[in-house]
Design an enzyme around this catalytic site. Sequence first.
Site, short mmCIF file in Angstrom:
data_model
loop_
_atom_site.label_atom_id
_atom_site.label_comp_id
_atom_site.label_asym_id
_atom_site.label_seq_id
_atom_site.Cartn_x
_atom_site.Cartn_y
_atom_site.Cartn_z
N SER A 133 -4.23 0.60 -4.59
CA SER A 133 -3.59 -0.60 -4.06
C SER A 133 -4.60 -1.71 -3.78
O SER A 133 -4.23 -2.75 -3.23
CB SER A 133 -2.76 -0.27 -2.81
OG SER A 133 -3.57 0.22 -1.77
N HIS B 85 0.83 -1.21 0.00
CA HIS B 85 0.00 0.00 0.00
C HIS B 85 0.87 1.26 0.00
O HIS B 85 0.67 2.18 -0.80
CB HIS B 85 -0.95 0.03 1.20
CG HIS B 85 -1.59 1.36 1.37
ND1 HIS B 85 -2.65 1.78 0.59
CD2 HIS B 85 -1.28 2.42 2.17
CE1 HIS B 85 -2.97 3.02 0.91
NE2 HIS B 85 -2.15 3.43 1.88
N HIS C 82 1.31 4.90 -2.80
CA HIS C 82 1.60 6.32 -2.59
C HIS C 82 2.75 6.87 -3.41
O HIS C 82 2.73 8.04 -3.80
CB HIS C 82 1.95 6.57 -1.12
CG HIS C 82 0.77 6.58 -0.19
ND1 HIS C 82 -0.03 7.68 -0.01
CD2 HIS C 82 0.25 5.61 0.61
CE1 HIS C 82 -0.99 7.41 0.86
NE2 HIS C 82 -0.84 6.14 1.26
N GLU D 167 -5.77 9.43 -0.11
CA GLU D 167 -6.12 8.01 0.01
C GLU D 167 -7.20 7.57 -0.98
O GLU D 167 -7.11 6.49 -1.55
CB GLU D 167 -6.56 7.67 1.44
CG GLU D 167 -5.45 7.78 2.49
CD GLU D 167 -4.40 6.68 2.41
OE1 GLU D 167 -4.63 5.64 1.77
OE2 GLU D 167 -3.31 6.88 3.00
FE FE Z 1 -2.09 5.32 2.80
#
Ligand code: FE
Length: 290
Positions: A195, A129, A134, A176
């Site tokens: 993700s 993730h 990111h 997010e």
């Molecule tokens: Fe995150």
Amino acid sequence: MPSLEALRIRHPEIRADYTIRQHWERYDAAAHGVWKTLYERQAKILPGRACDAFLEGLAKLNLVADAIPDLERLSDGLEKLTGWRVVTVPSLVPDETFFDHLANRRFPAGQFIRDASQLDYIEEPDIFHDVFGHVPMLAHPVFADYMQAYGKGGMRALTEFHALKNLARLYWYTVEFGLVEGPEGLRIYGSGIVSSRAESIYAVESSSPNRIGFDLERVMRTEYRIDDFQESYFVIRSFDDLFAETYKDFAALYTKLQAGPTYKPGDILATDRLHHRGTHAYVGGSHAAV
Ligand code: FE
Ligand code: PHE
């Protein structure tokens, strides 16, 4: 979240800023295999769903399926692009530590990777993730600046305004779980979506969630759920637009937010600008566009 002292039992070398060495050599074949499985699943479905900035970031950083990335090497490449580095932490870190890292263009990534029996759901962010989700966006210059500004703003929200709850919603609904308008329809840039295989499809194609035009105050008044797919996504016009909307003093807004409504994740307001589904919206309809 465990204290530094508690973490020191498993990570004797942990530093005051919660960073540890990645110890890349300690990942076993099973761990690299989980990365590969997850990477390949996402690589199959993200073209046409993730935004160009994300896909270009993956390519520019040479993030590939083969193995869990060595974060020092990855950081050397990223630093040349936008000045960011990725640092390793055991898992979640305290708010002020997190903000301090971001404010200094360091992105903290968890060291561990999920187990093969938990490909679809984990409770704490792992390296897949944190890095796959990111880091590609940190190769985009405007998004990179946004993340740093968020870190600085986080410190102010925490210490001066006690408005962390409001600011955290901005992070949630942009970094997010954000969507962006593209020339060919809505695209994903949020790491929590990108993700996750199931949410990547759901966020772009399902008729169930609301897709609401980004509005800073609206977002800061909206609660979020952490245990299921989002009921609402907020859609930015561009990263320049997101930056312009947020790179201003939030002091007056924080004061305003102390009164007035809080919205549930699924609420729709009369003032919301609702988007319809992206490129895939018309599949099965009369304007088969794809
Ligand atoms: Fe995150
Ligand atoms: N402008 C915000 C403030 O005054 C900081 C911030 C910038 C937060 C960009 C998020 C994103 O505190």
